[in-house]
Design an enzyme around this catalytic site. Structure first.
Site, PDB file in Angstrom:
ATOM      1  CE  LYS A  39      -3.536  -2.338   2.651  1.00 37.22           C
ATOM      2  NZ  LYS A  39      -4.037  -2.558   4.037  1.00 37.22           N
ATOM      3  CD  GLU A  95       8.116  -0.195  -1.999  1.00 37.08           C
ATOM      4  OE1 GLU A  95       7.146   0.499  -1.690  1.00 37.08           O
ATOM      5  OE2 GLU A  95       8.314  -1.332  -1.541  1.00 37.08           O
ATOM      6  CG  ASP A  96       6.750   2.755   0.820  1.00 40.53           C
ATOM      7  OD1 ASP A  96       7.629   1.950   0.438  1.00 40.53           O
ATOM      8  OD2 ASP A  96       5.846   2.422   1.599  1.00 40.53           O
ATOM      9  CG  ASP A  99      14.469  -1.136   5.526  1.00 41.55           C
ATOM     10  OD1 ASP A  99      15.272  -0.355   6.026  1.00 41.55           O
ATOM     11  OD2 ASP A  99      13.951  -2.076   6.151  1.00 41.55           O
ATOM     12  CG  PHE A 148       9.646   2.177  12.181  1.00 45.16           C
ATOM     13  CD1 PHE A 148       9.797   1.094  11.325  1.00 45.16           C
ATOM     14  CD2 PHE A 148       8.376   2.677  12.411  1.00 45.16           C
ATOM     15  CE1 PHE A 148       8.696   0.518  10.698  1.00 45.16           C
ATOM     16  CE2 PHE A 148       7.262   2.107  11.792  1.00 45.16           C
ATOM     17  CZ  PHE A 148       7.432   1.021  10.936  1.00 45.16           C
ATOM     18  NE  ARG A 161      -0.859   1.889   4.743  1.00 49.60           N
ATOM     19  CZ  ARG A 161       0.179   1.080   4.608  1.00 49.60           C
ATOM     20  NH1 ARG A 161       1.312   1.533   4.102  1.00 49.60           N
ATOM     21  NH2 ARG A 161       0.102  -0.180   4.978  1.00 49.60           N
TER      22      ARG A 161
HETATM   23  P1  IMP Z   1      12.733  -3.800   2.023  1.00 49.86           P
HETATM   24  O1  IMP Z   1      12.360  -5.055   1.319  1.00 49.86           O
HETATM   25  O2  IMP Z   1      13.433  -4.067   3.314  1.00 49.86           O
HETATM   26  O3  IMP Z   1      13.481  -2.801   1.180  1.00 49.86           O
HETATM   27  O4  IMP Z   1      11.346  -3.217   2.487  1.00 49.86           O
HETATM   28  C1  IMP Z   1      10.853  -2.023   2.140  1.00 49.86           C
HETATM   29  C2  IMP Z   1       9.462  -1.895   2.696  1.00 49.86           C
HETATM   30  O5  IMP Z   1       9.423  -2.112   4.114  1.00 49.86           O
HETATM   31  C3  IMP Z   1       8.997  -0.478   2.488  1.00 49.86           C
HETATM   32  O6  IMP Z   1       8.389  -0.322   1.249  1.00 49.86           O
HETATM   33  C4  IMP Z   1       8.054  -0.298   3.643  1.00 49.86           C
HETATM   34  O7  IMP Z   1       6.779  -0.757   3.277  1.00 49.86           O
HETATM   35  C5  IMP Z   1       8.608  -1.165   4.747  1.00 49.86           C
HETATM   36  N1  IMP Z   1       9.436  -0.341   5.647  1.00 49.86           N
HETATM   37  C6  IMP Z   1      10.778  -0.346   5.771  1.00 49.86           C
HETATM   38  N2  IMP Z   1      11.213   0.555   6.664  1.00 49.86           N
HETATM   39  C7  IMP Z   1      10.099   1.167   7.131  1.00 49.86           C
HETATM   40  C8  IMP Z   1       9.882   2.239   8.071  1.00 49.86           C
HETATM   41  O8  IMP Z   1      10.802   2.832   8.660  1.00 49.86           O
HETATM   42  N3  IMP Z   1       8.588   2.581   8.264  1.00 49.86           N
HETATM   43  C9  IMP Z   1       7.536   1.995   7.634  1.00 49.86           C
HETATM   44  N4  IMP Z   1       7.696   1.008   6.743  1.00 49.86           N
HETATM   45  C10 IMP Z   1       8.960   0.595   6.490  1.00 49.86           C
HETATM   46 MG    MG Z   2       6.306  -0.763   0.881  1.00 50.28          MG
END
Ligand code: IMP
Ligand code: MG
Length: 172
Positions: A39, A95-96, A99, A148, A161
């Site tokens: 989302k 993507e938002d 990470d 976070f 959000r």
């Molecule tokens: P990745 O696979 O670890 O790169 O995950 C990325 C996804 O994890 C992002 O698109 C977010 O949905 C979630 N995410 C990672 N860090 C945070 C954070 O600090 N706050 C909220 N969601 C996060």
């Molecule tokens: Mg995400």
């Protein structure tokens, strides 16, 4: 809950405009499909799409990663796939936040296997310190520290959000 603004509305707007300009320039004459990752990606996608000055189509994919709520495991489950055939199209995954990179790495592989002409990645925020896979983010946004964050699409237990800026959670 106590929140502290980390990235302001103005910074988000400025970075989105900059990325949209680059995207408009880079995709001239190509069939561009923006694929928003639900989302969290919906707000950035909505802002970005309105700043890209060319024809494009929009798709959404909804994914959930196995593992705890704050740590992605790399195993991604597709909850909702895109609705149209993207064979031969130029796909930009929106993507938002990147990470560990595991989600986008998985999605990049998935779209490559769908026979797209080209698959690129855009993320409005980036936590480079957390990266677990070596992944090229073609349109990378604002670098943030390993904390976070919520807002601008990002949630904490489903909430926040809708905050117009990106905030750090100070205490519950
Ligand atoms: P990745 O696979 O670890 O790169 O995950 C990325 C996804 O994890 C992002 O698109 C977010 O949905 C979630 N995410 C990672 N860090 C945070 C954070 O600090 N706050 C909220 N969601 C996060
Ligand atoms: Mg995400």
């Amino acid at each position: 809950m106590k929140l502290k603004v980390l990235v302001s509305k103005e910074q988000l707007e400025e970075k989105t405009s900059e990325l949209a300009q680059r995207i408009t320039r880079d995709y001239q004459g190509k069939e561009l499909v923006l694929v928003g990752v639900l989302k969290g990606g919906f707000i950035f996608l909505a802002d970005l799409a309105r700043k890209i000055d060319m024809d494009l189509t929009i798709e959404f994919i909804s994914v959930s990663s196995y593992g705890s709520s704050t740590e992605s495991s790399g195993v991604v489950r597709i909850i909702k796939d895109i609705d149209t055939d993207v064979t031969g199209k130029h796909v930009l995954i929106v993507e938002d936040l990147i990470d560990t990179g595991l989600t986008l790495n998985y999605l990049k592989g998935l779209f490559n296997s769908k026979g797209c002409a080209n698959v690129k990645l855009a993320a409005i925020m980036d936590k480079p310190d957390r990266r677990k896979v070596d992944l090229k983010v073609d349109y990378s946004g604002i670098v943030i520290p390993d904390e976070f964050v919520v807002g601008y699409g990002l949630d904490w237990a489903g909430k926040y959000r809708n905050l117009p800026e990106v905030c750090v959670v100070l205490e519950n």
